[in-house]
Design a protein around this motif. Sequence first.
Motif, mmCIF file in Angstrom:
data_model
loop_
_atom_site.group_PDB
_atom_site.id
_atom_site.type_symbol
_atom_site.label_atom_id
_atom_site.label_comp_id
_atom_site.label_asym_id
_atom_site.label_seq_id
_atom_site.Cartn_x
_atom_site.Cartn_y
_atom_site.Cartn_z
ATOM 1 N N VAL A 1 14.775 -0.355 1.702
ATOM 2 C CA VAL A 1 13.326 -0.282 1.483
ATOM 3 C C VAL A 1 13.007 -0.250 -0.011
ATOM 4 C CG1 VAL A 1 11.311 1.231 1.707
ATOM 5 C CG2 VAL A 1 12.718 0.730 3.709
ATOM 6 N N LEU A 2 13.755 0.547 -0.777
ATOM 7 C CA LEU A 2 13.528 0.600 -2.216
ATOM 8 C C LEU A 2 13.727 -0.770 -2.844
ATOM 9 C CD1 LEU A 2 15.209 3.945 -3.356
ATOM 10 C CD2 LEU A 2 12.785 3.510 -2.957
ATOM 11 N N GLY A 3 14.719 -1.516 -2.365
ATOM 12 C CA GLY A 3 14.927 -2.859 -2.872
ATOM 13 C C GLY A 3 13.749 -3.772 -2.586
ATOM 14 N N ARG A 4 13.001 -3.444 -1.540
ATOM 15 C CA ARG A 4 11.844 -4.262 -1.142
ATOM 16 C C ARG A 4 10.563 -3.847 -1.849
ATOM 17 N NH1 ARG A 4 7.953 -6.664 -0.228
ATOM 18 N NH2 ARG A 4 7.283 -7.762 1.672
ATOM 19 N N VAL A 5 10.305 -2.531 -1.972
ATOM 20 C CA VAL A 5 9.030 -2.053 -2.507
ATOM 21 C C VAL A 5 9.139 -1.491 -3.916
ATOM 22 C CG1 VAL A 5 8.232 -1.517 -0.179
ATOM 23 C CG2 VAL A 5 9.208 0.306 -1.578
ATOM 24 N N GLY A 6 10.359 -1.290 -4.416
ATOM 25 C CA GLY A 6 10.528 -0.678 -5.720
ATOM 26 C C GLY A 6 10.592 0.837 -5.626
ATOM 27 N N ALA A 7 10.805 1.479 -6.769
ATOM 28 C CA ALA A 7 10.903 2.941 -6.802
ATOM 29 C C ALA A 7 9.595 3.577 -6.347
ATOM 30 C CB ALA A 7 11.253 3.406 -8.207
ATOM 31 N N MET A 8 9.710 4.586 -5.515
ATOM 32 C CA MET A 8 8.542 5.298 -4.984
ATOM 33 C C MET A 8 8.824 6.799 -4.962
ATOM 34 S SD MET A 8 5.865 3.617 -3.954
ATOM 35 C CE MET A 8 5.534 1.868 -4.226
ATOM 36 N N PRO A 9 7.811 7.640 -5.215
ATOM 37 C CA PRO A 9 8.004 9.083 -5.036
ATOM 38 C C PRO A 9 8.515 9.344 -3.621
ATOM 39 C CG PRO A 9 5.873 8.622 -6.032
ATOM 40 C CD PRO A 9 6.427 7.307 -5.601
ATOM 41 N N ALA B 1 0.809 -1.219 0.000
ATOM 42 C CA ALA B 1 0.000 0.000 0.000
ATOM 43 C C ALA B 1 0.845 1.273 0.000
ATOM 44 C CB ALA B 1 -0.929 0.011 1.214
ATOM 45 N N VAL B 2 2.179 1.141 -0.005
ATOM 46 C CA VAL B 2 3.034 2.332 0.030
ATOM 47 C C VAL B 2 2.844 3.139 -1.251
ATOM 48 C CG1 VAL B 2 5.405 3.199 0.107
ATOM 49 C CG2 VAL B 2 4.746 1.253 1.531
ATOM 50 N N GLY B 3 2.570 4.434 -1.085
ATOM 51 C CA GLY B 3 2.390 5.314 -2.233
ATOM 52 C C GLY B 3 3.377 6.455 -2.282
ATOM 53 N N GLN B 4 4.098 6.664 -1.166
ATOM 54 C CA GLN B 4 5.081 7.743 -1.099
ATOM 55 C C GLN B 4 6.010 7.442 0.071
ATOM 56 O OE1 GLN B 4 3.413 11.673 -0.544
ATOM 57 N NE2 GLN B 4 5.332 12.716 -0.936
ATOM 58 N N ILE B 5 7.228 7.980 -0.011
ATOM 59 C CA ILE B 5 8.218 7.819 1.055
ATOM 60 C C ILE B 5 8.675 9.199 1.502
ATOM 61 C CG2 ILE B 5 10.594 7.064 1.526
ATOM 62 C CD1 ILE B 5 10.079 4.632 -0.231
ATOM 63 N N HIS B 6 8.902 9.346 2.803
ATOM 64 C CA HIS B 6 9.494 10.558 3.365
ATOM 65 C C HIS B 6 10.862 10.239 3.955
ATOM 66 C CE1 HIS B 6 5.790 13.376 4.138
ATOM 67 N NE2 HIS B 6 6.031 13.187 2.863
ATOM 68 N N GLU C 1 17.562 10.596 -5.822
ATOM 69 C CA GLU C 1 17.318 10.298 -7.230
ATOM 70 C C GLU C 1 18.302 9.243 -7.749
ATOM 71 O OE1 GLU C 1 15.859 12.965 -10.085
ATOM 72 O OE2 GLU C 1 14.179 12.732 -8.700
ATOM 73 N N GLY C 2 19.553 9.305 -7.265
ATOM 74 C CA GLY C 2 20.517 8.314 -7.684
ATOM 75 C C GLY C 2 20.085 6.906 -7.283
ATOM 76 N N MET C 3 19.550 6.765 -6.076
ATOM 77 C CA MET C 3 19.070 5.455 -5.634
ATOM 78 C C MET C 3 17.842 5.025 -6.415
ATOM 79 S SD MET C 3 19.617 5.708 -1.501
ATOM 80 C CE MET C 3 21.135 6.431 -0.832
ATOM 81 N N LEU C 4 16.964 5.983 -6.718
ATOM 82 C CA LEU C 4 15.774 5.663 -7.505
ATOM 83 C C LEU C 4 16.152 5.219 -8.918
ATOM 84 C CD1 LEU C 4 13.467 8.592 -6.369
ATOM 85 C CD2 LEU C 4 13.047 6.170 -5.943
ATOM 86 N N GLN C 5 17.149 5.865 -9.496
ATOM 87 C CA GLN C 5 17.546 5.531 -10.857
ATOM 88 C C GLN C 5 18.173 4.143 -10.946
ATOM 89 O OE1 GLN C 5 20.014 8.803 -12.133
ATOM 90 N NE2 GLN C 5 18.299 10.240 -12.121
ATOM 91 N N GLU C 6 18.724 3.658 -9.838
ATOM 92 C CA GLU C 6 19.266 2.312 -9.832
ATOM 93 C C GLU C 6 18.171 1.271 -10.080
ATOM 94 O OE1 GLU C 6 21.219 1.717 -6.132
ATOM 95 O OE2 GLU C 6 22.725 3.285 -6.466
ATOM 96 N N LEU C 7 16.920 1.667 -9.777
ATOM 97 C CA LEU C 7 15.788 0.748 -9.963
ATOM 98 C C LEU C 7 15.065 0.988 -11.265
ATOM 99 C CD1 LEU C 7 14.350 0.946 -6.348
ATOM 100 C CD2 LEU C 7 15.661 -0.930 -7.329
ATOM 101 N N ALA C 8 15.533 1.970 -12.068
ATOM 102 C CA ALA C 8 14.845 2.283 -13.320
ATOM 103 C C ALA C 8 14.963 1.112 -14.292
ATOM 104 C CB ALA C 8 15.464 3.536 -13.937
ATOM 105 N N PRO C 9 13.913 0.884 -15.096
ATOM 106 C CA PRO C 9 13.967 -0.202 -16.075
ATOM 107 C C PRO C 9 15.151 -0.038 -17.024
ATOM 108 C CG PRO C 9 11.737 0.667 -15.886
ATOM 109 C CD PRO C 9 12.632 1.602 -15.139
#
Length: 290
Positions: free
Chosen positions: A251-259, A211-216, A282-290
Amino acid sequence: MLKPVQPASPASGTGLPLRCGLGFKPEHFRALLETQPDIGFFEIHAENYMVEGGPLHHCLGQIRSSYPLSLHGVGLSIGGEGELDAAHLDRLATLIERYAPAVFSEHLAWSSHGGVFLDDLLPLPYDRDSLDRVCAHVDQVQTRLGRRMLIENPATYVEFAASTLTEAEFIGEVVARTGCGLLLDVNNAYVSCVNHGRDLWAYIEALPLAAVGQIHLAGFARDTDAAGDPLLIDTHGAPVAQAVWDLYRRVLGRVGAMPTLIERDNDIPPLPVLLAEARCAEGMLQELAP
């Protein structure tokens, strides 16, 4: 006038791009006009804009024309014993209609009682009575706003002996019963687990992560309690700690990229300092980019 910035990544299920955003601070408005940074989105505290006009709305209108917006409430008192303030909820609905934010979120906490508003987000016991009340409040908010809301896990410093559910179980029940989403505050999770001696990753895994829709992300201050044990305070007044960055990556590795939002509400630095933190996320998010 700010120029529209096109998202550099797909949108999430919430409508926000899968990027990092910042809290909008009026003191940064001129710098934003001059530099037009490539940032994912901006978030505001709803209660700061519950007026009809003025300079704050002038600035926010220009921001909204160029960037996606997330609306974060701090005064609904979702966990309070009394009824929700209908006038406050109406003002919130008006604000949402005016700016059409991609996301609306609130805290799992209470901040008013008997008509008195308190300048804090206070914890509640995790028992069946609280669960029924919180679910009723979330249902009322979602019905009035005509949209799904996100509930944020709190940073806490005390726990109630009367609690019969863990915090993660409580949040899971609220999500299951109301259909709301989860705003996963990674800093709050770290602060609370250190303060209460919880297993941090076990707590994360017990949350309704689907149910995660955003991360702080935010910073904290270190102190000690009366027993001399570590006490972390969620101040939003410091850079994101390395331990929180490490947890965020996991967490990103568990739930995927999140805003993801970098929160800074005290000791606010110049805009370039916050943009540098946003680039780290953003660098961590881009590591999960397709």
